[in-house]
Design an enzyme around this catalytic site. Structure first.
Site, mmCIF file in Angstrom:
data_model
loop_
_atom_site.group_PDB
_atom_site.id
_atom_site.type_symbol
_atom_site.label_atom_id
_atom_site.label_comp_id
_atom_site.label_asym_id
_atom_site.label_seq_id
_atom_site.Cartn_x
_atom_site.Cartn_y
_atom_site.Cartn_z
ATOM 1 N N GLY A 13 3.541 40.961 58.612
ATOM 2 C CA GLY A 13 3.413 41.901 57.497
ATOM 3 C C GLY A 13 4.305 43.120 57.648
ATOM 4 O O GLY A 13 3.910 44.239 57.337
ATOM 5 N N SER A 40 -0.917 41.638 62.189
ATOM 6 C CA SER A 40 -1.720 42.245 63.240
ATOM 7 C C SER A 40 -1.361 43.718 63.360
ATOM 8 O O SER A 40 -0.235 44.051 63.744
ATOM 9 C CB SER A 40 -1.444 41.518 64.562
ATOM 10 O OG SER A 40 -1.838 42.334 65.631
ATOM 11 N N VAL A 48 11.505 50.570 61.544
ATOM 12 C CA VAL A 48 12.769 51.202 61.146
ATOM 13 C C VAL A 48 13.365 50.402 59.988
ATOM 14 O O VAL A 48 12.871 49.336 59.653
ATOM 15 C CB VAL A 48 13.798 51.251 62.303
ATOM 16 C CG1 VAL A 48 13.539 52.389 63.247
ATOM 17 C CG2 VAL A 48 13.834 49.924 63.043
ATOM 18 N N LYS A 79 21.477 56.063 46.923
ATOM 19 C CA LYS A 79 22.544 55.897 47.919
ATOM 20 C C LYS A 79 23.773 55.322 47.226
ATOM 21 O O LYS A 79 23.688 54.274 46.593
ATOM 22 C CB LYS A 79 22.055 54.951 49.022
ATOM 23 C CG LYS A 79 23.137 54.522 49.984
ATOM 24 C CD LYS A 79 22.634 53.561 51.053
ATOM 25 C CE LYS A 79 23.802 53.002 51.834
ATOM 26 N NZ LYS A 79 23.401 51.981 52.801
HETATM 27 P P1 FAD Z 1 8.623 43.413 61.805
HETATM 28 O O1 FAD Z 1 8.671 44.715 61.122
HETATM 29 O O2 FAD Z 1 8.729 43.413 63.311
HETATM 30 O O3 FAD Z 1 7.264 42.721 61.398
HETATM 31 C C1 FAD Z 1 6.711 41.652 62.143
HETATM 32 C C2 FAD Z 1 5.306 41.384 61.656
HETATM 33 O O4 FAD Z 1 4.803 40.226 62.318
HETATM 34 C C3 FAD Z 1 4.322 42.515 61.939
HETATM 35 O O5 FAD Z 1 3.446 42.668 60.849
HETATM 36 C C4 FAD Z 1 3.550 41.991 63.137
HETATM 37 O O6 FAD Z 1 2.254 42.525 63.195
HETATM 38 C C5 FAD Z 1 3.521 40.508 62.839
HETATM 39 N N1 FAD Z 1 3.268 39.676 63.997
HETATM 40 C C6 FAD Z 1 4.115 39.418 65.041
HETATM 41 N N2 FAD Z 1 3.506 38.617 65.946
HETATM 42 C C7 FAD Z 1 2.276 38.347 65.445
HETATM 43 C C8 FAD Z 1 1.153 37.612 65.912
HETATM 44 N N3 FAD Z 1 1.177 36.971 67.089
HETATM 45 N N4 FAD Z 1 0.049 37.585 65.147
HETATM 46 C C9 FAD Z 1 -0.014 38.247 63.973
HETATM 47 N N5 FAD Z 1 1.006 38.963 63.468
HETATM 48 C C10 FAD Z 1 2.120 39.017 64.213
HETATM 49 N N6 FAD Z 1 17.492 47.057 57.791
HETATM 50 C C11 FAD Z 1 18.063 47.550 56.668
HETATM 51 O O7 FAD Z 1 18.158 46.837 55.666
HETATM 52 N N7 FAD Z 1 18.510 48.837 56.642
HETATM 53 C C12 FAD Z 1 18.479 49.646 57.729
HETATM 54 O O8 FAD Z 1 18.882 50.805 57.643
HETATM 55 C C13 FAD Z 1 17.951 49.114 58.935
HETATM 56 N N8 FAD Z 1 17.937 49.851 60.091
HETATM 57 C C14 FAD Z 1 17.488 49.270 61.237
HETATM 58 C C15 FAD Z 1 17.594 49.953 62.450
HETATM 59 C C16 FAD Z 1 17.211 49.351 63.640
HETATM 60 C C17 FAD Z 1 17.373 50.084 64.938
HETATM 61 C C18 FAD Z 1 16.654 48.049 63.621
HETATM 62 C C19 FAD Z 1 16.175 47.397 64.892
HETATM 63 C C20 FAD Z 1 16.519 47.380 62.426
HETATM 64 C C21 FAD Z 1 16.956 47.957 61.240
HETATM 65 N N9 FAD Z 1 16.888 47.271 60.040
HETATM 66 C C22 FAD Z 1 17.439 47.799 58.908
HETATM 67 C C23 FAD Z 1 16.248 45.963 59.989
HETATM 68 C C24 FAD Z 1 14.850 46.127 59.386
HETATM 69 O O9 FAD Z 1 14.104 47.035 60.143
HETATM 70 C C25 FAD Z 1 14.151 44.779 59.377
HETATM 71 O O10 FAD Z 1 15.006 43.829 58.807
HETATM 72 C C26 FAD Z 1 12.925 44.831 58.539
HETATM 73 O O11 FAD Z 1 12.110 45.876 58.925
HETATM 74 C C27 FAD Z 1 12.175 43.549 58.626
HETATM 75 O O12 FAD Z 1 11.435 43.430 59.788
HETATM 76 P P2 FAD Z 1 10.455 42.201 59.892
HETATM 77 O O13 FAD Z 1 9.449 42.301 58.791
HETATM 78 O O14 FAD Z 1 11.257 40.962 59.987
HETATM 79 O O15 FAD Z 1 9.754 42.388 61.313
#
Ligand code: FAD
Length: 489
Positions: A13, A40, A48, A79
């Site tokens: 999420g 979770s 970020v 932007k």
């Molecule tokens: P996450 O935010 O890590 O979410 C993972 C989810 O999975 C969480 O809800 C967690 O609870 C759940 N989860 C994991 N394991 C389990 C488990 N075992 N059981 C239950 N739930 C679980 N993108 C941009 O477009 N612009 C930007 O300016 C930008 N800046 C960034 C800067 C940095 C330094 C980094 C590292 C990334 C940046 N990004 C940026 C990328 C952006 O942050 C991600 O693409 C975006 O937040 C998506 O993350 P996600 O949802 O894939 O993962």
């Protein structure tokens, strides 16, 4: 014929999970399909990701988010592009603006016309013909208006926003449209005889079964990487930055309608203006500096006091060799990571969702849709990768080991070809549906100081003085249109 897919389970999420949930609620919810999201709070999100590119506006519109309430809810700001400071050489800066740049005359590319005449003082810089760059430099903004070929019609924009607040907004939106959220940590995964994921097990002896699983578990890649065993293709030999420190500061001075990316000795720093604070972060290569030095560099380059503790992140550039395996599709960090230099990660989530819906496996999981999805997403990742590498490869800096390394490293063959074509006669081709347009490539290539030795001779077919007159008029038009926009405040 296989029965239609009736249950979609989104695991995770963060931004990826809730974007997928909001889009699924809008486009897959036919009253007979269940959409469930598991997350979770104890594990949390990456926390970020604040800068985006223009297609996000289409995503928000399609899921039914009203712009004004979206900006209010997320602390969002407009932007117009990204300013790069110290990339080509230490004392240089340039803007990569959104939208088109100039316009063609009699079907001939604008940048070729500009290249032919650029030595004339009256012609000005390439950025003078990008309404977004001219407005950004003046700190002004107004949404695009009028004929798409008019100066104001050529403008395009994206947002800076608080990603945590965006996920919360999407959550409310998705839940209101029937998405079920389950809180809890996943402790196990069950697979069927085909090797597909059949169910996930959660702490507290719970089990959630499904037919299509969207892996949005972040860097862990719980379903695609860990369970389905899809390998990670490492691109860190081209993109060695593998750490970041993120740190918000109080809002300082007037809002700027652009992201700033400032090069440092072993990486670069982002500055992202939100309504209520400024996002900052230092992305760096641990092979070329250490964490303490990286933090000192960030602290020394802030324009206001920090409002929170620094947040440290580690990552590796690359992607899973397939983004869809069996009945699992990875979105977001579970599928891959490219450093946020061109703000492309949230876009890759959006792109993954729209391609998945375009190839939705409604009647079971044939290989045709899956292979096409993997081909399209693979190409998209590679094209964005090349564009990001360009910023490093096209440097003239050699003042630190990091810049000497990235300025001389071996490049992907696809990028070598693009660079060679541009260096000779300024030619650039956009392949398939690659994200960055010709004006974007030209803005970065010229901005980094790569000036072609010639231009496409086809533009000699036009009378030079007539083209110069048209360019003068265009340039005046962009300056006047930007001056008429309100200051962002
Ligand atoms: P996450 O935010 O890590 O979410 C993972 C989810 O999975 C969480 O809800 C967690 O609870 C759940 N989860 C994991 N394991 C389990 C488990 N075992 N059981 C239950 N739930 C679980 N993108 C941009 O477009 N612009 C930007 O300016 C930008 N800046 C960034 C800067 C940095 C330094 C980094 C590292 C990334 C940046 N990004 C940026 C990328 C952006 O942050 C991600 O693409 C975006 O937040 C998506 O993350 P996600 O949802 O894939 O993962």
């Amino acid at each position: 014929m296989n029965p239609p897919i009736r249950s979609v389970v989104i695991v995770g999420g963060g931004t990826a999970g809730w974007m997928a949930a909001a889009a699924a609620a809008r486009f897959l919810n036919d009253g007979q399909r269940t959409i469930t999201l598991i997350e979770s709070e104890a594990i949390g999100t990456v926390g970020v990701g604040e800068a985006t590119i223009p297609p996000i506006r289409g995503f928000n519109a399609r899921i039914g988010l009203d712009e004004a309430s979206f900006l209010r809810a997320t602390g969002g700001t407009p932007k117009l592009g990204i300013e790069f400071v110290g990339w080509g050489a230490l004392d240089e800066r340039y803007m990569h603006p959104f939208g088109t740049v100039g316009h063609e005359i009699e079907g001939l590319n604008f940048h070729q016309l500009w290249l032919r005449l650029r030595d004339r003082a009256e012609i000005g810089s390439y950025g003078d013909y990008a309404i977004a760059a001219v407005a950004a430099r003046a700190g002004r903004f107004a949404p695009p208006a009028g004929d798409p070929r008019s100066p104001t019609g050529q403008l395009d924009y994206a947002y800076h926003f608080d990603a945590g607040l965006y996920a919360a907004l999407l959550r409310g939106h998705a839940e209101a449209q029937g998405v079920t959220r389950i809180e809890g940590r996943i402790t196990g995964v069950e697979r069927d005889a085909r090797g597909h994921v059949a169910a996930v097990r959660l702490e507290g002896d719970r089990r959630v079964a499904g037919e299509l699983f969207l892996d949005c578990t972040g860097f862990r890649s719980l379903l695609l990487g860990e369970t389905m065993g899809v390998a990670f293709e490492d691109w860190s030999h081209w993109l060695p930055c593998d750490r970041a420190i993120a740190l918000p500061t109080a809002r300082q001075g007037p809002l700027l309608p652009y992201t700033r990316a400032t090069a440092h000795d072993a990486g670069w720093q982002w500055r992202i203006p939100l309504q209520h604070r400024t996002g900052n972060g230092h992305v760096y290569a641990s092979a070329f500096t250490d964490d303490e030095t990286a933090e000192r560099v960030l602290m020394a380059n802030l324009d206001a006091a920090p409002t929170a503790e620094p947040r440290r992140l580690s990552f590796r550039a690359g992607r899973r060799t397939k983004l869809w395996a069996g009945n699992v599709v990875a979105l977001g960090l579970a599928g891959g990571f490219l450093e946020p230099l061109e703000s492309t990660s949230i876009h890759l989530i959006q792109d993954g969702i729209s391609k998945l819906f375009a190839l939705f496996p409604d009647q079971g999981f044939g290989t045709v849709e899956r292979d096409e999805y993997n081909r399209l997403m693979g190409d998209q990742y590679a094209a964005i990768r090349d564009f990001i590498i360009l910023h490093y490869a096209a440097t003239r800096r050699d003042d630190t080991p990091f810049w000497r390394h990235v300025g001389t490293m071996a490049l992907p063959e696809t990028l070598i070809r693009k660079l060679a074509l541009f260096r000779e006669k300024g030619r650039i081709f956009r392949y398939d549906d690659e994200l960055f347009t010709v004006p974007s490539w030209v803005a970065v290539l010229l901005g980094q100081g790569i000036v072609p030795s010639g231009y496409d001779p086809i533009v000699d077919a036009l009378d030079a003085d007539r083209v110069a007159g048209a360019l003068r008029q265009m340039r005046r038009g962009y300056a006047a249109a930007a001056a008429a926009m309100p200051a962002l405040g």
